[in-house]
Design an enzyme around this catalytic site. Structure first.
Site, PDB file in Angstrom:
ATOM      1  N   HIS A   1       4.359   4.004  12.065  1.00  0.00           N
ATOM      2  CA  HIS A   1       3.391   4.894  12.708  1.00  0.00           C
ATOM      3  C   HIS A   1       4.036   5.789  13.769  1.00  0.00           C
ATOM      4  CE1 HIS A   1      -0.305   2.209  11.532  1.00  0.00           C
ATOM      5  NE2 HIS A   1       0.643   2.182  10.621  1.00  0.00           N
TER       6      HIS A   1
ATOM      7  N   ASP B   1       3.586  -6.371   4.433  1.00  0.00           N
ATOM      8  CA  ASP B   1       3.077  -5.332   5.334  1.00  0.00           C
ATOM      9  C   ASP B   1       2.792  -5.909   6.708  1.00  0.00           C
ATOM     10  OD1 ASP B   1       2.228  -2.718   5.945  1.00  0.00           O
ATOM     11  OD2 ASP B   1       0.137  -3.223   5.546  1.00  0.00           O
TER      12      ASP B   1
ATOM     13  N   ASP C   1      -0.633   4.438   0.772  1.00  0.00           N
ATOM     14  CA  ASP C   1      -1.096   5.452   1.731  1.00  0.00           C
ATOM     15  C   ASP C   1      -0.283   5.319   3.006  1.00  0.00           C
ATOM     16  OD1 ASP C   1      -2.473   2.900   2.017  1.00  0.00           O
ATOM     17  OD2 ASP C   1      -3.685   3.830   3.586  1.00  0.00           O
TER      18      ASP C   1
ATOM     19  N   ASP D   1       6.559   1.352   6.254  1.00  0.00           N
ATOM     20  CA  ASP D   1       5.126   0.979   6.171  1.00  0.00           C
ATOM     21  C   ASP D   1       4.416   1.902   5.205  1.00  0.00           C
ATOM     22  OD1 ASP D   1       2.535   0.153   6.610  1.00  0.00           O
ATOM     23  OD2 ASP D   1       2.363   1.131   8.553  1.00  0.00           O
TER      24      ASP D   1
ATOM     25  N   HIS E   1       0.823  -1.220   0.000  1.00  0.00           N
ATOM     26  CA  HIS E   1       0.000   0.000   0.000  1.00  0.00           C
ATOM     27  C   HIS E   1       0.848   1.257   0.000  1.00  0.00           C
ATOM     28  CE1 HIS E   1       0.294   1.080   4.360  1.00  0.00           C
ATOM     29  NE2 HIS E   1       0.391  -0.214   4.548  1.00  0.00           N
TER      30      HIS E   1
ATOM     31  N   GLU F   1      -5.031   1.271   2.982  1.00  0.00           N
ATOM     32  CA  GLU F   1      -4.827   0.231   3.993  1.00  0.00           C
ATOM     33  C   GLU F   1      -5.004   0.788   5.400  1.00  0.00           C
ATOM     34  OE1 GLU F   1      -3.045  -2.215   7.006  1.00  0.00           O
ATOM     35  OE2 GLU F   1      -2.291  -0.257   6.455  1.00  0.00           O
ATOM     36  N   GLU F   2      -4.506   1.998   5.611  1.00  0.00           N
ATOM     37  CA  GLU F   2      -4.449   2.539   6.972  1.00  0.00           C
ATOM     38  C   GLU F   2      -5.814   2.934   7.524  1.00  0.00           C
ATOM     39  OE1 GLU F   2      -1.962   2.145   8.649  1.00  0.00           O
ATOM     40  OE2 GLU F   2      -0.160   2.203   7.401  1.00  0.00           O
TER      41      GLU F   2
END
Ligand SMILES: [Zn+2]
Length: 459
Positions: A431, A173, A85, A114, A83, A148-149
């Site tokens: 994150h 991921d 995003d 990520d 992903h 995805e997030e």
């Protein structure tokens, strides 16, 4: 020349492209007619699709929800699901969160780990396969997600609009070795309307921050005449976690706990549960007293759902986990939000109806629910064994499949498991502020992913 040598040739260009991709801020934005997840994710998607096309791959933009590129021939397809995003950069960065700086053997920026780093690595791993000219029995498709997030609606759109389901594949991921089991996750809110007439009135109830966090704090405020307040204070049992204090119109009770992720609730201590246990014996109106008693005795500080009778278990993933994440209320209602995760080989039907009927028996109504199925691919499945073998041969680490309580992107499509990119013992920077990745780790991933794609396409 073997595949590894072709991968070697891609490293420099891969890193340059990754820098450019990291520099596109692809945090979810406001949806527009064209961009379902905002301009940033769409810009990043188009950039990567253009790049893939320039590398000689067939590409498709699926209505700006996601896109893919593909190489090879054959009826069956192997999918790699990454992903583009990213989560919001947040505070606490020492440099521009979207710098893409390459320094000290690292690449810096939101998404490096990520999941832009792994995804771009896979793109160039595919280029290496193409340039090697090695034959393929199946097509290899890289899916570029953009949501995805915040819900994986990208892959839902792909599936619901005729997107081809892969023969098998992986998402870069998660973490290594292979995650072949993920618990099913249910978020459910239950609300009870109350009418209070007695001498002791609940004015407000608050606790917790989110479904998936074990709450560290909870508080209830009551209106009460002074003589009764004094009586209650005298009888109340305080300890280091529970405090009662008199205030102008009555009193309040505060509970302290310990925060933890809801996938491992046993590592925390539920402040809302503690609060309900301390409130259940107060001389409240019957309706509210019954609700507190139910929540205290059937959930309380439990993390497996024992008293609700939903403490399911399987050998692959252990017990169901339960978290009472949020509580709220005032004179007219109370509400709790639960996050519970059932073992990977079981289903919604094995636990949700039983839990719900008990809430219904005590006057609660379900006001919200989200459910993500469990994922389980038998460890002995060919492609899982193949991934484990490649991982072991490339790193020397022990090739064990594992089950987790969290959910990865793998759930978004059938026949997918999480494979990397984080190695055992690596610092997880996803994150967090100052996200970066060691370049040698990215290169190692690229080698593993190239081999995995090639072998899955030919097994
Ligand atoms: Zn991710």
């Amino acid at each position: 020349m073997d595949l590894k040598a072709y991968v070697e040739l891609q490293k420099e260009e891969m890193l340059k492209t990754l820098q450019e991709v990291v520099r596109i801020n692809s945090v979810r934005g406001e949806a527009t007619e064209k961009a379902p997840f905002g301009e940033g994710p769409l810009k990043c998607l188009n950039f990567v699709l253009d790049k893939a096309e320039s590398l000689g791959f067939k590409t498709k933009n699926v209505d700006n929800y996601m896109g893919w590129c593909e190489y090879g021939e054959g009826d069956e397809m192997i999918a790699i699901m990454g992903h583009l995003d990213v989560v919001p950069e947040g505070a606490g960065w020492d440099r521009d969160p979207f710098s893409g700086d390459v320094e000290n053997g690292n690449i810096y920026g939101r998404g490096t780990m990520d999941d832009k780093g792994p995804t771009v690595s896979c793109l160039y791993a595919l280029k290496a396969i193409k340039e090697s000219g090695l034959p393929l029995k199946r097509r290899i498709r890289i899916l570029f997600g953009t949501n995805e997030e915040t819900g994986s609606d990208d892959m839902r759109y792909y599936r619901e609009n005729g997107g081809e389901i892969p023969f098998c594949g992986f998402t870069p991921d998660g973490e290594y070795p292979v995650i072949n089991g993920e618990k099913g996750i249910i978020n459910a809110a239950f609300r009870k309307n109350i009418s209070q007439k007695g001498d002791l009135i609940l004015k407000s109830l608050e606790g917790g921050t989110a479904y998936n966090v074990v709450p560290a704090y909870a508080k209830a405020v009551f209106e009460c005449k002074e003589s009764l307040t004094d009586e209650i204070l005298k009888a109340f049992k305080e300890d280091e976690f529970i405090k009662i204090s008199k205030d102008s119109g009555g009193f309040s009770v505060e509970a302290k706990g310990l925060e933890a992720h809801a996938s491992t609730p046993e590592k925390g201590d539920n402040a809302i549960g503690r609060l309900f246990i301390s409130l259940k014996n107060l001389p409240l109106d019957e309706d509210l007293k019954d609700a507190f008693k139910f929540l205290a005795e059937k959930i309380g500080r439990e993390t497996k759902g024992e008293s609700l009778g939903i403490n399911l278990h399987d050998d692959v993933s252990g017990y169901l986990s339960l978290n009472m994440g949020v509580a709220s209320g005032d004179e007219n209602y109370i509400e709790v939000k639960l996050n519970y995760r059932y073992p990977v080989t079981l289903s919604y039907e094995n636990c949700a109806p039983k839990l719900e009927s008990q809430f219904a028996d005590h006057g609660f109504e379900k006001t919200e629910e989200k459910h993500k199925n469990s994922l389980f691919v038998d460890e002995n499945t060919d492609f899982v064994q193949k991934l484990l073998k490649i991982y072991h041969e490339e790193t020397g680490f022990k090739p064990e499949a594992k089950s987790i309580g969290g959910g990865t992107y793998a759930k978004a499509l059938p026949n997918i498991v999480a494979f990397g990119p984080i190695f055992p013992g690596d610092e997880v920077r996803e994150h967090l502020p100052n996200e970066y990745w060691e370049i040698d780790k990215i290169f190692l991933n690229m080698e593993i992913y190239a081999r995995a794609m090639y072998e899955l396409a030919n097994s």
